[in-house]
Design an enzyme around this catalytic site. Structure first.
Site, short mmCIF file in Angstrom:
data_model
loop_
_atom_site.label_atom_id
_atom_site.label_comp_id
_atom_site.label_asym_id
_atom_site.label_seq_id
_atom_site.Cartn_x
_atom_site.Cartn_y
_atom_site.Cartn_z
N HIS A 123 -2.99 -3.28 2.66
CA HIS A 123 -4.55 -3.05 3.15
C HIS A 123 -4.55 -4.74 2.13
CE1 HIS A 123 -4.15 0.87 5.34
NE2 HIS A 123 -2.79 0.84 4.41
N CYS A 179 -7.88 -4.69 1.72
CA CYS A 179 -8.75 -3.89 1.20
C CYS A 179 -8.43 -3.37 0.15
CB CYS A 179 -8.75 -2.92 1.89
SG CYS A 179 -8.49 -1.33 2.29
N GLN A 184 -4.31 4.49 7.67
CA GLN A 184 -2.85 4.54 8.38
C GLN A 184 -2.57 6.17 8.70
OE1 GLN A 184 -0.81 2.21 4.78
NE2 GLN A 184 1.22 3.39 5.64
N CYS A 222 -8.40 -2.10 9.07
CA CYS A 222 -9.04 -0.85 7.80
C CYS A 222 -10.40 0.02 8.95
CB CYS A 222 -9.13 -0.87 6.38
SG CYS A 222 -10.40 -0.71 5.78
N GLU A 223 -10.36 0.92 8.82
CA GLU A 223 -11.82 1.01 9.05
C GLU A 223 -12.76 1.40 8.18
OE1 GLU A 223 -12.12 5.07 11.54
OE2 GLU A 223 -12.01 6.70 9.72
N HIS A 224 -12.95 1.62 6.70
CA HIS A 224 -13.60 1.20 5.87
C HIS A 224 -14.57 0.13 5.30
CE1 HIS A 224 -11.59 4.96 4.18
NE2 HIS A 224 -12.48 5.72 5.14
N HIS A 225 -13.31 -0.88 5.65
CA HIS A 225 -13.85 -2.61 4.97
C HIS A 225 -14.08 -3.48 6.05
CE1 HIS A 225 -12.05 -0.13 1.70
NE2 HIS A 225 -13.19 -0.76 0.44
ZN LIG Z 1 -10.45 -0.34 3.29
#
Ligand SMILES: [Zn+2]
Length: 186
Positions: free
Chosen positions: A145, A147, A117, A76-79
């Site tokens: 996920h 996260c 995703q 996941c590119e956010h976390h």
């Molecule tokens: Zn994430």
């Protein structure tokens, strides 16, 4: 290409930042290990799906082809935490089909990079439409996920479902129904 030296420096800084001692025995080789690992986890960035999808086979009938349960692991590119699950692909050929393993390879190209995703789903669908020249594609992804499950709202078992339809699947809803029937879900 992953700059190994830069990633190693960053991991050392990260370890210091969280209050660890990067020089202690258990951590001494961690920056190098993590840098090697990242090269593997994001190797899809250097790949082009056309490498896998350019070789196709002629067929007589254009009946729907479904490949179910292609396992994938992405980040996941956010976390920068993993999300993973399965991809199911259905497509309506237009005279030519791809080798079955090539669909899984195409999934890898887009999964092995920092992702969302939703984007993973549409990139796979777009690549199959473009490279196979097929009449329609549907891509269905179910993923967990980390996260969502090991941090934040901490809801283990939550599954995120995404679906992308292209071509004939957008125009004819009965095709989508047939796809889910073939999966035993309708
Ligand atoms: Zn994430």
């Amino acid at each position: 290409m992953v700059d190994q030296e830069k990633v190693q420096q960053a991991v050392r800084l990260l370890l210091e930042g969280i209050g660890e001692d990067p020089e202690r025995d258990g951590l001494i080789d961690t920056p190098e290990r993590v840098a090697r690992m990242y090269a593997e986890l994001v190797c899809g960035m250097d790949q082009d799906p056309s490498t896998h999808l350019s070789r196709t086979f002629e067929i007589d009938s254009n009946d729907m082809v479904v490949e179910r349960g292609i396992t994938f692991y992405s980040l996941c590119e956010h976390h920068l935490l993993p999300f993973y699950g399965t991809v199911t692909i259905g497509y309506i050929p237009c005279g030519r089909v791809a080798g079955l393993s090539k669909l899984a390879r195409t999934v890898e190209v887009f999964a092995r990079r920092l992702q969302l995703q939703e984007r993973l789903t549409s990139q796979i669908a777009d690549a199959l439409m473009k490279e196979l020249g097929c009449a329609g594609v549907i891509v269905h992804i179910e993923a967990e996920h980390m996260c969502m499950t090991m941090r934040g709202v901490q809801k283990p078992g939550t599954v995120t479902i995404t679906c992308a339809c292209r071509g004939a699947f957008e125009d004819d809803p009965s095709l989508e129904r047939r796809f889910f029937q073939m999966l035993g879900r309708a």
